[in-house]
Design a protein around this motif. Structure first.
Motif, PDB file in Angstrom:
ATOM      1  N   LYS A  88     -12.917  19.519  22.686  1.00 58.24           N
ATOM      2  CA  LYS A  88     -13.940  18.617  22.172  1.00 58.24           C
ATOM      3  C   LYS A  88     -13.176  17.536  21.426  1.00 58.24           C
ATOM      4  O   LYS A  88     -12.461  17.824  20.464  1.00 58.24           O
ATOM      5  CB  LYS A  88     -14.898  19.346  21.238  1.00 58.24           C
ATOM      6  CG  LYS A  88     -16.024  18.465  20.755  1.00 58.24           C
ATOM      7  CD  LYS A  88     -17.035  19.254  19.951  1.00 58.24           C
ATOM      8  CE  LYS A  88     -18.195  18.360  19.594  1.00 58.24           C
ATOM      9  NZ  LYS A  88     -19.209  19.105  18.848  1.00 58.24           N
ATOM     10  N   VAL A  89     -13.295  16.293  21.888  1.00 58.70           N
ATOM     11  CA  VAL A  89     -12.463  15.210  21.384  1.00 58.70           C
ATOM     12  C   VAL A  89     -13.329  14.022  21.027  1.00 58.70           C
ATOM     13  O   VAL A  89     -14.239  13.658  21.776  1.00 58.70           O
ATOM     14  CB  VAL A  89     -11.436  14.791  22.465  1.00 58.70           C
ATOM     15  CG1 VAL A  89     -10.590  13.640  21.994  1.00 58.70           C
ATOM     16  CG2 VAL A  89     -10.574  15.956  22.873  1.00 58.70           C
ATOM     17  N   ASN A  90     -13.052  13.411  19.879  1.00 59.42           N
ATOM     18  CA  ASN A  90     -13.650  12.148  19.475  1.00 59.42           C
ATOM     19  C   ASN A  90     -12.510  11.175  19.227  1.00 59.42           C
ATOM     20  O   ASN A  90     -11.550  11.512  18.530  1.00 59.42           O
ATOM     21  CB  ASN A  90     -14.458  12.309  18.189  1.00 59.42           C
ATOM     22  CG  ASN A  90     -15.556  13.340  18.318  1.00 59.42           C
ATOM     23  OD1 ASN A  90     -16.139  13.499  19.378  1.00 59.42           O
ATOM     24  ND2 ASN A  90     -15.825  14.048  17.239  1.00 59.42           N
ATOM     25  N   PHE A  91     -12.615   9.968  19.788  1.00 59.68           N
ATOM     26  CA  PHE A  91     -11.527   9.011  19.579  1.00 59.68           C
ATOM     27  C   PHE A  91     -12.027   7.578  19.688  1.00 59.68           C
ATOM     28  O   PHE A  91     -13.058   7.298  20.286  1.00 59.68           O
ATOM     29  CB  PHE A  91     -10.363   9.259  20.547  1.00 59.68           C
ATOM     30  CG  PHE A  91     -10.678   9.007  21.991  1.00 59.68           C
ATOM     31  CD1 PHE A  91     -10.366   7.799  22.596  1.00 59.68           C
ATOM     32  CD2 PHE A  91     -11.277  10.001  22.762  1.00 59.68           C
ATOM     33  CE1 PHE A  91     -10.655   7.584  23.923  1.00 59.68           C
ATOM     34  CE2 PHE A  91     -11.562   9.792  24.094  1.00 59.68           C
ATOM     35  CZ  PHE A  91     -11.253   8.576  24.673  1.00 59.68           C
ATOM     36  N   ASP A  92     -11.256   6.686  19.091  1.00 58.54           N
ATOM     37  CA  ASP A  92     -11.525   5.250  19.138  1.00 58.54           C
ATOM     38  C   ASP A  92     -10.905   4.703  20.425  1.00 58.54           C
ATOM     39  O   ASP A  92      -9.684   4.706  20.578  1.00 58.54           O
ATOM     40  CB  ASP A  92     -10.915   4.587  17.906  1.00 58.54           C
ATOM     41  CG  ASP A  92     -11.189   3.096  17.831  1.00 58.54           C
ATOM     42  OD1 ASP A  92     -11.552   2.489  18.861  1.00 58.54           O
ATOM     43  OD2 ASP A  92     -11.049   2.541  16.730  1.00 58.54           O
ATOM     44  N   GLY A  93     -11.743   4.265  21.356  1.00 59.55           N
ATOM     45  CA  GLY A  93     -11.265   3.811  22.663  1.00 59.55           C
ATOM     46  C   GLY A  93     -10.406   2.565  22.591  1.00 59.55           C
ATOM     47  O   GLY A  93      -9.395   2.460  23.292  1.00 59.55           O
ATOM     48  N   CYS A  94     -10.776   1.606  21.754  1.00 61.19           N
ATOM     49  CA  CYS A  94      -9.993   0.367  21.645  1.00 61.19           C
ATOM     50  C   CYS A  94      -8.610   0.642  21.066  1.00 61.19           C
ATOM     51  O   CYS A  94      -7.610   0.109  21.540  1.00 61.19           O
ATOM     52  CB  CYS A  94     -10.734  -0.653  20.786  1.00 61.19           C
ATOM     53  SG  CYS A  94     -12.258  -1.238  21.539  1.00 61.19           S
ATOM     54  N   GLN A  95      -8.560   1.488  20.055  1.00 61.93           N
ATOM     55  CA  GLN A  95      -7.269   1.830  19.454  1.00 61.93           C
ATOM     56  C   GLN A  95      -6.391   2.582  20.450  1.00 61.93           C
ATOM     57  O   GLN A  95      -5.193   2.343  20.527  1.00 61.93           O
ATOM     58  CB  GLN A  95      -7.476   2.659  18.193  1.00 61.93           C
ATOM     59  CG  GLN A  95      -6.175   3.030  17.512  1.00 61.93           C
ATOM     60  CD  GLN A  95      -6.392   3.909  16.290  1.00 61.93           C
ATOM     61  OE1 GLN A  95      -7.515   4.309  15.993  1.00 61.93           O
ATOM     62  NE2 GLN A  95      -5.318   4.217  15.599  1.00 61.93           N
TER      63      GLN A  95
END
Length: 175
Positions: A88-95
């Motif tokens: 389960k992953v949450n991340f900032d796509g632009c970064q």
């Protein structure tokens, strides 16, 4: 002569073992836009190439420039319904596109970057595509157990959930 024959037989056995030992097959793709004024899906479907090879095609039209992309992804495994499984992953796509600083996300990115137009930094606007994506099992970093899986991805633009893509797939490892 015997050595050449033994090498040829070994090569044929290895080729047979590695060519048909693993099956990765996408079984369904569901794309949903929660706000059609921001994002619309023109195409979200699978195309069968052969019995064990299915390609994903996806077209997403972004109507406004997106400068803040946050992605929530979760891998689920089917066992009396789909249950959360391992990732389960949450991340900032632009970064991530600027720095590629997450090892797990980079593994997934390397699987589909050659099939996608999402290869530049933010802002994203207009048509974003994934064409003829199919997973080659030799690119899988680690084996996963045989079973049916669901990859849930929520796309959050400017702090609001705008779309979701759900990819169902089957993985069979013939030992």
């Amino acid at each position: 002569m015997r050595g050449v024959l033994a090498i040829c037989l070994l090569q044929l056995l290895l080729q047979h073992y590695f060519s048909g030992a693993t099956i990765f097959k996408m079984t369904n793709a569901v794309c949903e836009s929660y706000n059609k004024s921001w994002v619309e899906f023109g195409v979200c479907r699978l195309r069968a190439i052969s019995r064990n090879k299915v390609c994903l095609n996806l077209d997403a039209m972004l109507h406004h420039p997106v400068t803040n992309v946050f992605v929530k992804a979760q891998l689920m495994k089917r066992a009396n319904g789909y249950k959360p499984w391992l990732y389960k992953v949450n991340f900032d796509g632009c970064q991530f596109i600027r720095r590629r600083n997450s090892a797990l996300i980079r593994l997934v990115w390397d699987l589909f970057k050659e099939f996608s137009t999402i290869n530049h930094t933010c802002p994203y606007v207009g048509m974003q595509r994934i064409r003829d994506f199919h997973l080659r099992t030799e690119k899988l970093p680690t084996p996963i157990p045989t079973g049916d899986y669901l990859l849930l991805i929520d796309w959050i633009f400017n702090k609001k959930t705008q779309a979701a893509t759900n990819i169902y797939f089957t993985f069979v490892e013939d030992l």
